[in-house]
Design a protein around this motif. Structure first.
Motif, PDB file in Angstrom:
ATOM      1  N   GLY A 126       0.844  -1.190   0.000  1.00 13.70           N
ATOM      2  CA  GLY A 126       0.000   0.000   0.000  1.00 13.70           C
ATOM      3  C   GLY A 126       0.876   1.235   0.000  1.00 13.70           C
ATOM      4  N   ILE A 127       0.588   2.189  -0.894  1.00 16.12           N
ATOM      5  CA  ILE A 127       1.310   3.462  -0.866  1.00 16.12           C
ATOM      6  C   ILE A 127       0.312   4.529  -0.455  1.00 16.12           C
ATOM      7  CG2 ILE A 127       2.678   5.118  -2.172  1.00 16.12           C
ATOM      8  CD1 ILE A 127       3.599   2.960  -3.978  1.00 16.12           C
ATOM      9  N   VAL A 128       0.556   5.204   0.665  1.00 20.02           N
ATOM     10  CA  VAL A 128      -0.354   6.266   1.097  1.00 20.02           C
ATOM     11  C   VAL A 128       0.360   7.599   1.131  1.00 20.02           C
ATOM     12  CG1 VAL A 128      -2.020   4.957   2.459  1.00 20.02           C
ATOM     13  CG2 VAL A 128       0.105   5.671   3.505  1.00 20.02           C
ATOM     14  N   GLY A 129      -0.411   8.641   1.031  1.00 15.84           N
ATOM     15  CA  GLY A 129       0.146   9.982   1.059  1.00 15.84           C
ATOM     16  C   GLY A 129      -0.903  10.949   0.571  1.00 15.84           C
ATOM     17  N   GLU A 130      -0.652  12.239   0.781  1.00 20.29           N
ATOM     18  CA  GLU A 130      -1.623  13.238   0.350  1.00 20.29           C
ATOM     19  C   GLU A 130      -1.452  13.525  -1.138  1.00 20.29           C
ATOM     20  OE1 GLU A 130      -2.395  16.357   3.595  1.00 20.29           O
ATOM     21  OE2 GLU A 130      -0.342  15.726   3.880  1.00 20.29           O
ATOM     22  N   SER A 131      -2.340  14.335  -1.688  1.00 15.64           N
ATOM     23  CA  SER A 131      -2.178  14.657  -3.094  1.00 15.64           C
ATOM     24  C   SER A 131      -0.870  15.421  -3.256  1.00 15.64           C
ATOM     25  CB  SER A 131      -3.356  15.487  -3.608  1.00 15.64           C
ATOM     26  OG  SER A 131      -3.823  16.359  -2.633  1.00 15.64           O
ATOM     27  N   VAL A 176       0.533  -6.846  -5.995  1.00 13.93           N
ATOM     28  CA  VAL A 176      -0.361  -5.697  -6.162  1.00 13.93           C
ATOM     29  C   VAL A 176       0.240  -4.487  -5.462  1.00 13.93           C
ATOM     30  CG1 VAL A 176      -2.640  -4.769  -5.627  1.00 13.93           C
ATOM     31  CG2 VAL A 176      -2.414  -7.148  -6.324  1.00 13.93           C
ATOM     32  N   ILE A 177       0.203  -3.349  -6.152  1.00 14.99           N
ATOM     33  CA  ILE A 177       0.533  -2.085  -5.500  1.00 14.99           C
ATOM     34  C   ILE A 177      -0.758  -1.289  -5.419  1.00 14.99           C
ATOM     35  CG2 ILE A 177       1.845   0.051  -5.620  1.00 14.99           C
ATOM     36  CD1 ILE A 177       3.979  -1.346  -7.137  1.00 14.99           C
ATOM     37  N   MET A 178      -1.131  -0.918  -4.219  1.00 12.76           N
ATOM     38  CA  MET A 178      -2.402  -0.240  -3.999  1.00 12.76           C
ATOM     39  C   MET A 178      -2.087   1.184  -3.570  1.00 12.76           C
ATOM     40  SD  MET A 178      -5.470  -1.599  -3.676  1.00 12.76           S
ATOM     41  CE  MET A 178      -7.038  -0.998  -3.259  1.00 12.76           C
ATOM     42  N   ILE A 179      -2.449   2.139  -4.438  1.00 10.08           N
ATOM     43  CA  ILE A 179      -2.161   3.531  -4.109  1.00 10.08           C
ATOM     44  C   ILE A 179      -3.443   4.183  -3.638  1.00 10.08           C
ATOM     45  CG2 ILE A 179      -1.440   5.727  -5.080  1.00 10.08           C
ATOM     46  CD1 ILE A 179       0.125   3.994  -7.111  1.00 10.08           C
ATOM     47  N   THR A 180      -3.418   4.805  -2.490  1.00 15.20           N
ATOM     48  CA  THR A 180      -4.651   5.402  -1.991  1.00 15.20           C
ATOM     49  C   THR A 180      -4.326   6.456  -0.943  1.00 15.20           C
ATOM     50  OG1 THR A 180      -6.701   4.975  -0.813  1.00 15.20           O
ATOM     51  CG2 THR A 180      -4.874   3.536  -0.316  1.00 15.20           C
ATOM     52  N   VAL A 233      -8.648   1.710   3.551  1.00 23.41           N
ATOM     53  CA  VAL A 233      -8.482   0.796   2.424  1.00 23.41           C
ATOM     54  C   VAL A 233      -7.156   0.050   2.508  1.00 23.41           C
ATOM     55  CG1 VAL A 233      -8.207   0.682  -0.076  1.00 23.41           C
ATOM     56  CG2 VAL A 233      -9.999   2.094   0.896  1.00 23.41           C
ATOM     57  N   VAL A 234      -6.071   0.770   2.807  1.00 22.29           N
ATOM     58  CA  VAL A 234      -4.776   0.070   2.873  1.00 22.29           C
ATOM     59  C   VAL A 234      -4.739  -0.908   4.034  1.00 22.29           C
ATOM     60  CG1 VAL A 234      -3.176   1.542   1.659  1.00 22.29           C
ATOM     61  CG2 VAL A 234      -3.719   2.064   3.998  1.00 22.29           C
ATOM     62  N   ALA A 235      -5.350  -0.511   5.152  1.00 24.91           N
ATOM     63  CA  ALA A 235      -5.329  -1.409   6.304  1.00 24.91           C
ATOM     64  C   ALA A 235      -5.976  -2.726   5.936  1.00 24.91           C
ATOM     65  CB  ALA A 235      -6.073  -0.782   7.478  1.00 24.91           C
ATOM     66  N   GLU A 236      -6.966  -2.644   5.058  1.00 28.86           N
ATOM     67  CA  GLU A 236      -7.671  -3.850   4.702  1.00 28.86           C
ATOM     68  C   GLU A 236      -6.937  -4.674   3.653  1.00 28.86           C
ATOM     69  OE1 GLU A 236     -11.808  -3.766   3.202  1.00 28.86           O
ATOM     70  OE2 GLU A 236     -12.035  -3.108   5.274  1.00 28.86           O
ATOM     71  N   MET A 237      -6.230  -3.997   2.780  1.00 28.00           N
ATOM     72  CA  MET A 237      -5.655  -4.686   1.631  1.00 28.00           C
ATOM     73  C   MET A 237      -4.171  -5.000   1.780  1.00 28.00           C
ATOM     74  SD  MET A 237      -8.190  -4.854  -0.546  1.00 28.00           S
ATOM     75  CE  MET A 237      -7.418  -5.174  -2.119  1.00 28.00           C
ATOM     76  N   ALA A 238      -3.422  -4.100   2.420  1.00 26.65           N
ATOM     77  CA  ALA A 238      -1.970  -4.155   2.260  1.00 26.65           C
ATOM     78  C   ALA A 238      -1.274  -5.064   3.258  1.00 26.65           C
ATOM     79  CB  ALA A 238      -1.400  -2.738   2.370  1.00 26.65           C
ATOM     80  N   ASP A 239      -0.218  -5.719   2.782  1.00 28.17           N
ATOM     81  CA  ASP A 239       0.669  -6.453   3.673  1.00 28.17           C
ATOM     82  C   ASP A 239       1.777  -5.528   4.142  1.00 28.17           C
ATOM     83  OD1 ASP A 239      -0.478  -9.156   3.255  1.00 28.17           O
ATOM     84  OD2 ASP A 239       0.074  -8.699   1.192  1.00 28.17           O
ATOM     85  N   ASP A 240       2.267  -4.717   3.206  1.00 25.49           N
ATOM     86  CA  ASP A 240       3.301  -3.747   3.540  1.00 25.49           C
ATOM     87  C   ASP A 240       2.797  -2.356   3.209  1.00 25.49           C
ATOM     88  OD1 ASP A 240       5.574  -5.446   4.337  1.00 25.49           O
ATOM     89  OD2 ASP A 240       5.288  -6.236   2.308  1.00 25.49           O
ATOM     90  N   LEU A 241       3.407  -1.388   3.838  1.00 26.07           N
ATOM     91  CA  LEU A 241       2.922  -0.028   3.694  1.00 26.07           C
ATOM     92  C   LEU A 241       4.085   0.918   3.437  1.00 26.07           C
ATOM     93  CD1 LEU A 241       0.123   1.065   3.896  1.00 26.07           C
ATOM     94  CD2 LEU A 241       0.494   1.562   6.287  1.00 26.07           C
TER      95      LEU A 241
END
Lengths: 441, 360
Positions: B58-63, B228-232, B237-245
């Motif tokens: 999971g990749i998280v961050g602001e716009s 999978v790379i999940m960008i959000t 959403v990441v907590a549910e999907m991601a193994d790594d963050l």
């Protein structure tokens, strides 16, 4: 801040009833049977061939000083509702009363004095500010339009407003493009607050903003409410934001309110299956719960078209509890528990309203397959428990009143409620409902 | 391609330099800069990560934090004359930044595919959905139109579109938002890609539809074992999907680690800020949110030192004004868990347990 109310606002023209302030808790806005149908026209003669029933019979009231949250999926009519109560749209039917005055069909002139009391904050801070006007002009416009001359001049008042919403007053001469999204939203808020409104309708005020900025704006709205005694109607699709800001919450589905309740009751024990599904769909930021996701209720398909909404209960096409009555009879929005109004024949966390109807529709059976067994079991259990409780109290009252009635055959709710529960989850339902059967009148 | 700064590779190495042996995708020190009239925009400035098969990052961050630019960089989609890409991207043992565009094109769509945020603008309005899926399939497989069409119907069925044999001839505007997103997922999965990049796949959707789509992506990942790379921007959403963050801020990675660790023991003030600013349904109602003050930095003038220092409430804790002058590097704070902050481990641990965690 409250002393600012004393700025020289000329006496209200028109609507004399509007001058007195509603005390906190009084009904500020009352809506009955509100409808908005957008006509669909076709052909050379532009004959009306149908209508989008965006809002189709809403009843609710907004009390002074509270925050009413409105949630629902896109297309459920929540934004249309916001525009109807601010009278930016003309209602097709029903009635809107503001401070006891019917404003449903007031014309532009009739509405003008009211515009001061009812303001709106828009979703998109990029399109709701005129790019060719400076911030000073934008925030000062309400004063010019209403012919209000604040003490110390418009410029001073605008600068005060800018500092109230956390912007630098020296930015008076800047243009919207020089600000970030969060700052623009603050400008929109400053404009809405300019004339000391009583009611502020905010349509998705934070959904276009980044998380960290969202929190700033939510806190700002909170502070302003405290300082200025504002009443909010906040329309949003984010259930966690709505829970954070609202005192009461209305859940909309296809142009109708399906549940209207206090925040506590709604989030701890939602009664409408749709509310329950909606809340279970919100992702929880806690990876430890990853394995607990079986509680999620997945809804099948999409929201039906508001051009020809389903008969009876509008949710019956996607509901896992739908029975024949849901298809034929529209449930009324009834106050089942104090402070919790629900429009459902088979509510969750409460006694079944149509216990005689036990056969699930085929669509409901399909939908139920997507719902985890534990959820069904739990819901059957709680409904049965509530039913038992209600029956028990009724039975206690009845036995005190007459002994003879006790002999008669049990005719309505309790045994059938048990049947209904049995049909979904036999084990739990049986143990819970045998007791009331025995004590039934 | 000529404008690309080729990575300083002596020769095309055959073994990818990864610290995790089984990494399917390895990104090393990826930098993507754009020349603009206002100056050099450092959208991505030295990001490294690995993704294994069957795992989700999971990749998280602001716009504006560079998360989308990173993913486009991996896909090799920055070909404009103004983009300057450097670093290394290893996909299954093959380096992509220095590779010929034709080589990358052969991989794109087959080995790696992307789901975009807005399916209405990502799909061509003029062609039927089926046409677009068939095209994607036939680019990589020498098959007849008929076979490809069969495959398209199969994929639409797999992603849960009712009556796929009819809807295959439908146009994007005839699909609802959720359906369109499903169709796009079908399109990206038609070649069984081993790497799937989902860029805000559910941001434009309602929560109930979001739940459906996330479920679908999870199922498909299980079935095909893809990375999978999940960008959000949605931590839920990441907590549910991601193994790594991977938490990004100002074009750089500020924290990286196993999702559970990053949520339970975050070690960067920005991550604390993100966690504090969102209202949560699973917690008791709080009176006030704890927002991060200020706004995200401009990528043209990234603050010197730690990019987060103007917004960080703890910027003055490290001595000698170091937060404003020296850029912190990622340091290991736990097993497979890195954070870039000047505060000492103990300071961060204390602040998290005493000040931040109780308020969440």
């Amino acid at each position: 801040m409250s002393d600012e109310k004393a700025v020289t606002i000329p006496a209200q023209s028109g609507g004399a009833a509007l001058t007195k302030d509603a005390a906190p808790g009084d009904t500020l806005l009352k809506v009955t049977g509100l409808q908005k149908h957008f006509p669909i026209r076709k052909g050379l003669l532009q004959r009306q061939v149908g209508a989008v029933r965006a809002v189709d019979g809403l009843d609710f009231e907004v009390r002074a000083g509270e925050t009413l949250g409105v949630v629902g999926e896109s297309g459920c009519g929540k934004s249309t509702m916001g525009r109807l109560i601010t009278r930016l749209l003309e209602p097709t039917g029903g009635k809107v009363e503001f401070e006891g005055k019917d404003i449903t069909h007031l014309g532009v002139g009739g509405m003008r004095p009211l515009r001061r009391d009812v303001q709106m904050i828009f979703q998109d801070p990029y399109s709701s500010l005129n790019p060719r006007h400076t911030i000073g002009t934008i925030v000062g416009a309400p004063f010019k339009l209403q012919g209000v001359a604040p003490e110390g001049g418009i410029k001073k008042e605008v600068q005060r407003l800018l500092s109230v919403v956390g912007l630098n007053p020296e930015h008076y001469n800047r243009y919207p493009h020089e600000f970030s999204g969060g700052q623009r939203q603050r400008i929109g808020i400053a404009r809405a607050l300019a004339l000391n409104p009583k009611l502020v309708v905010a349509d998705e005020p934070v959904s276009a903003l980044d998380v960290s900025i969202q929190a700033q704006v939510v806190n700002l709205l909170d502070d302003l409410q405290e300082e200025l005694g504002l009443t909010y109607v906040i329309i949003a699709h984010d259930l966690s934001v709505v829970r954070h800001v609202s005192d009461r919450i209305a859940v909309m589905y296809l142009g109708k309110i399906v549940e209207l309740a206090d925040r506590e009751s709604l989030y701890s024990a939602p009664m409408h299956p749709y509310t329950k599904a909606l809340m279970s769909a919100v992702p929880i930021p806690d990876p430890k719960r990853k394995n607990a996701k079986s509680e999620r209720i997945l809804l099948k398909g999409d929201v039906p078209s508001p051009i020809s909404p389903p008969s009876g209960c509008r949710f019956h096409t996607r509901c896992w509890k739908a029975t024949e009555i849901c298809r034929t009879t529209e449930p009324q929005l009834l106050e089942l528990k104090p402070g919790q109004r629900v429009a459902c024949h088979h509510p969750e966390n409460f006694e079944d309203q149509a216990p005689q109807d036990t056969v699930l529709l085929t669509v409901a059976k399909e939908a139920a397959e997507l719902v985890a067994d534990e959820v069904l079991a739990e819901s059957a259990e709680t409904s049965a428990a509530v039913a038992a409780q209600v029956e028990a109290t009724e039975a206690a009252e009845a036995s005190e009143a007459t002994e003879t009635a006790a002999e008669s055959e049990p005719e309505d709710s309790a045994p059938e409620a048990a049947e209904e529960s049995e049909s979904t989850e036999p084990d739990t339902a049986e143990t819970d409902t045998t007791a009331p059967k025995a004590t039934d009148k | 391609m000529s404008k690309l700064e080729k990575a300083a590779l002596g020769e095309p190495a055959t073994v990818a330099p990864t610290d995790a042996d089984d990494a399917f995708l390895s990104v090393r020190d990826l930098r993507i800069h754009f020349n603009t009239d206002d100056g050099l925009v450092k959208s991505v400035d030295g990001v490294s990560f690995d993704v294994q098969r069957g795992k989700t990052l999971g990749i998280v961050g602001e716009s504006g934090s560079g998360k989308s630019v990173t993913s486009l960089g991996v896909m090799g989609l920055h070909r404009s004359a103004n983009a300057r890409v450097s670093g290394e991207v290893w996909l299954d043992g093959q380096e992509l930044i220095g590779a010929e565009p034709d080589e990358v094109r052969r991989l794109r769509g087959r080995k790696m595919a992307m789901i975009f945020q807005d399916p209405l603008s990502a799909m061509h309005p003029y062609y039927s959905v089926g046409h677009q899926i068939i095209e994607a399939y036939r680019v990589h497989h020498k098959v007849s139109k008929k076979v490809a069409r069969q495959r398209a119907v199969e994929m639409l069925d797999r992603v849960g579109i009712p009556e796929p044999d009819k809807r295959v001839d439908g146009y994007p505007h005839e699909f609802s938002g959720g359906m369109r997103q499903r169709a796009m997922i079908a399109m990206s999965l038609v070649n069984n890609p081993e790497l799937l990049i989902a860029d805000e796949p559910t941001t434009a959707l309602d929560v109930t539809v979001q739940a459906q789509i996330l479920d679908l992506i999870r199922d498909l990942q299980k079935e095909f074992g893809s990375a999978v790379i999940m960008i959000t921007h949605d931590l839920g959403v990441v907590a549910e999907m991601a193994d790594d963050l991977l938490v990004m801020y100002g074009g750089r990675c500020v924290e990286r680690g196993p999702a559970e660790k990053v949520f339970s023991e975050p070690r960067h003030p920005y991550t604390w800020g993100l966690l504090g600013s969102m209202p949560r349904l699973d917690r008791e109602e709080t009176d006030r949110l704890v927002p991060i003050k200020g706004s995200p930095p401009s990528l043209i003038n990234v603050p010197s030192g730690c990019a987060f220092n103007p917004r960080c409430p703890y910027a003055d804790i490290p001595k000698d004004n170091v937060t404003r002058t020296v850029r912190p590097e990622l340091t290991e704070v736990g097993s497979q868990h890195w954070a870039a902050c000047h505060m000492t481990q103990e300071q961060r641990e204390r602040i998290w347990t005493e000040e931040i965690a109780p308020k969440l």
